[in-house]
Design a protein around this motif. Structure first.
Motif, PDB file in Angstrom:
ATOM      1  N   UNK A  71       0.838  -1.201   0.000  1.00  0.00           N
ATOM      2  CA  UNK A  71       0.000   0.000   0.000  1.00  0.00           C
ATOM      3  C   UNK A  71       0.869   1.246   0.000  1.00  0.00           C
ATOM      4  N   UNK A  72       2.100   1.086   0.505  1.00  0.00           N
ATOM      5  CA  UNK A  72       3.051   2.197   0.496  1.00  0.00           C
ATOM      6  C   UNK A  72       3.606   2.447  -0.907  1.00  0.00           C
ATOM      7  N   UNK A  73       3.196   1.631  -1.871  1.00  0.00           N
ATOM      8  CA  UNK A  73       3.669   1.790  -3.251  1.00  0.00           C
ATOM      9  C   UNK A  73       5.059   1.194  -3.440  1.00  0.00           C
ATOM     10  N   UNK A  74       5.625   0.634  -2.376  1.00  0.00           N
ATOM     11  CA  UNK A  74       6.987   0.106  -2.472  1.00  0.00           C
ATOM     12  C   UNK A  74       6.997  -1.360  -2.882  1.00  0.00           C
ATOM     13  N   UNK A  75       8.080  -1.724  -3.543  1.00  0.00           N
ATOM     14  CA  UNK A  75       8.234  -3.086  -4.031  1.00  0.00           C
ATOM     15  C   UNK A  75       8.645  -4.029  -2.898  1.00  0.00           C
ATOM     16  N   UNK A  76       7.884  -5.071  -2.721  1.00  0.00           N
ATOM     17  CA  UNK A  76       8.242  -6.096  -1.740  1.00  0.00           C
ATOM     18  C   UNK A  76       8.615  -7.368  -2.487  1.00  0.00           C
ATOM     19  N   UNK A  77       9.593  -8.100  -1.946  1.00  0.00           N
ATOM     20  CA  UNK A  77       9.972  -9.367  -2.560  1.00  0.00           C
ATOM     21  C   UNK A  77       9.456 -10.504  -1.700  1.00  0.00           C
ATOM     22  N   UNK A  78       8.756 -11.419  -2.363  1.00  0.00           N
ATOM     23  CA  UNK A  78       8.257 -12.594  -1.664  1.00  0.00           C
ATOM     24  C   UNK A  78       9.011 -13.819  -2.166  1.00  0.00           C
ATOM     25  N   UNK A  79       9.411 -14.642  -1.224  1.00  0.00           N
ATOM     26  CA  UNK A  79      10.106 -15.882  -1.568  1.00  0.00           C
ATOM     27  C   UNK A  79       9.301 -17.015  -0.944  1.00  0.00           C
ATOM     28  N   UNK A  80       8.753 -17.863  -1.799  1.00  0.00           N
ATOM     29  CA  UNK A  80       7.877 -18.928  -1.300  1.00  0.00           C
ATOM     30  C   UNK A  80       6.757 -18.359  -0.444  1.00  0.00           C
ATOM     31  N   UNK A  81       6.264 -17.182  -0.820  1.00  0.00           N
ATOM     32  CA  UNK A  81       5.145 -16.561  -0.113  1.00  0.00           C
ATOM     33  C   UNK A  81       5.548 -15.731   1.101  1.00  0.00           C
ATOM     34  N   UNK A  82       6.835 -15.777   1.459  1.00  0.00           N
ATOM     35  CA  UNK A  82       7.283 -15.051   2.650  1.00  0.00           C
ATOM     36  C   UNK A  82       7.967 -13.735   2.246  1.00  0.00           C
ATOM     37  N   UNK A  83       7.639 -12.658   2.942  1.00  0.00           N
ATOM     38  CA  UNK A  83       8.218 -11.352   2.621  1.00  0.00           C
ATOM     39  C   UNK A  83       9.672 -11.285   3.104  1.00  0.00           C
ATOM     40  N   UNK A  84      10.605 -11.166   2.169  1.00  0.00           N
ATOM     41  CA  UNK A  84      12.030 -11.141   2.525  1.00  0.00           C
ATOM     42  C   UNK A  84      12.677  -9.791   2.169  1.00  0.00           C
ATOM     43  N   UNK A  85      11.828  -8.777   1.997  1.00  0.00           N
ATOM     44  CA  UNK A  85      12.295  -7.453   1.565  1.00  0.00           C
ATOM     45  C   UNK A  85      13.447  -6.930   2.433  1.00  0.00           C
ATOM     46  N   UNK A  86      13.358  -7.167   3.730  1.00  0.00           N
ATOM     47  CA  UNK A  86      14.371  -6.646   4.633  1.00  0.00           C
ATOM     48  C   UNK A  86      15.618  -7.532   4.631  1.00  0.00           C
ATOM     49  N   UNK A  87      15.410  -8.820   4.673  1.00  0.00           N
ATOM     50  CA  UNK A  87      16.525  -9.772   4.773  1.00  0.00           C
ATOM     51  C   UNK A  87      17.489  -9.671   3.586  1.00  0.00           C
ATOM     52  N   UNK A  88      16.978  -9.366   2.413  1.00  0.00           N
ATOM     53  CA  UNK A  88      17.836  -9.350   1.221  1.00  0.00           C
ATOM     54  C   UNK A  88      18.825  -8.181   1.213  1.00  0.00           C
ATOM     55  N   UNK A  89      18.697  -7.269   2.170  1.00  0.00           N
ATOM     56  CA  UNK A  89      19.610  -6.115   2.229  1.00  0.00           C
ATOM     57  C   UNK A  89      20.860  -6.384   3.048  1.00  0.00           C
ATOM     58  N   UNK A  90      20.938  -7.527   3.691  1.00  0.00           N
ATOM     59  CA  UNK A  90      22.122  -7.816   4.506  1.00  0.00           C
ATOM     60  C   UNK A  90      23.369  -7.879   3.619  1.00  0.00           C
ATOM     61  N   UNK A  91      24.507  -7.337   4.116  1.00  0.00           N
ATOM     62  CA  UNK A  91      25.734  -7.296   3.300  1.00  0.00           C
ATOM     63  C   UNK A  91      26.138  -8.667   2.747  1.00  0.00           C
ATOM     64  N   UNK A  92      25.921  -9.710   3.521  1.00  0.00           N
ATOM     65  CA  UNK A  92      26.285 -11.046   3.062  1.00  0.00           C
ATOM     66  C   UNK A  92      25.473 -11.408   1.809  1.00  0.00           C
TER      67      UNK A  92
END
Ligand code: DC
Length: 223
Positions: A71-92
């Motif tokens: 709803x914020x208009x921002x792109x979220x990434x779902x992996x197997x239905x789970x929102x991983x938008x935050x996790x994918x930003x980790x340096x590793x």
């Protein structure tokens, strides 16, 4: 449909600028780096080495990813239905994304998904090969760059704001390693499309970048 391709190295300001431009223009913002990061994240959590091309490629059919706009208009990434938008930003995960994105099978796996978005929406799409490979017929192509030091400083600030700080020297080293990897890979290396406009943001702050790009886009769209 109108498409605007923005390519360039990490930290040049692509995503922050593209996000704002998309809002101003009423376009859909597509962050393709996030899609590669989601693949990297899957490989990481599956315990697969990102250097093991065969294992990475063998895992692709198991990967179910989806782009969803909140709803914020921002792109979220779902992996197997789970929102991983935050996790994918980790340096590793940056490191994993850079490695897996070098494999032609991974790029082929994601190509149609990216093109489909541009067929159905007015888009501003950012990445490394949007103007050269994904959308070679994009209406406007921009190659956004900045010195490695300026990009490292921005990334360093971003990491600190996110609560995952890292020393500046380390951030700079990682940026240089990623640049090197993204530029020298065989498949779809990072390079400026012949018909792309080069914009250097080393000396520009966010507002300055918005003005330069908006002006450029409006002139092109009016032409
Ligand atoms: O833009 P980013 O830092 O989130 O991208 C993460 C990695 O994904 C980057 O190292 C290169 C790769 N990438 C790519 O190969 N092609 C794209 N279109 C976008 C990103």
């Amino acid at each position: 449909m109108i498409s605007i391709a923005i390519d360039g190295p990490s930290g040049a300001g692509k995503s922050t600028l593209a996000k704002r431009l998309a809002k101003e223009l009423g376009f859909l913002y597509v962050d393709t780096g996030a899609i590669y990061r989601t693949i990297g994240y899957y490989i990481y959590t599956a315990g697969i080495s990102p250097d093991d091309q065969r294992a990475v490629v063998a895992a692709l059919p198991e990967i179910h990813l989806e782009l969803r706009y909140g709803e914020d208009g921002l792109q979220h990434m779902l992996l197997g239905g789970q929102d991983v938008t935050r996790e994918i930003r980790l340096p590793e995960i940056s490191r994993y994304a850079s490695k897996v994105s070098a494999y032609p099978e991974v790029r082929a796996f994601l190509l149609e998904m990216q093109r489909q978005l541009a067929r159905t929406h007015n888009v501003i799409m950012d990445g490394r090969d949007i103007g050269t490979v994904v959308l070679p017929d994009a209406d406007i192509k921009i190659f956004l760059t900045a010195s490695a030091e300026a990009r490292a400083k921005r990334r360093w600030k971003e990491l600190e704001e996110r609560g995952t700080p890292a020393p500046l020297e380390q951030v700079l080293r990682e940026i240089q390693e990623r640049d090197d990897h993204d530029i020298h890979r065989q498949t779809a290396p990072l390079r400026q499309a012949e018909d792309a406009v080069l914009v250097d943001t080393t000396e520009l702050d966010f507002q300055g970048g918005v003005e330069v790009l908006l002006d450029l886009i409006q002139k092109r769209m009016g032409a």
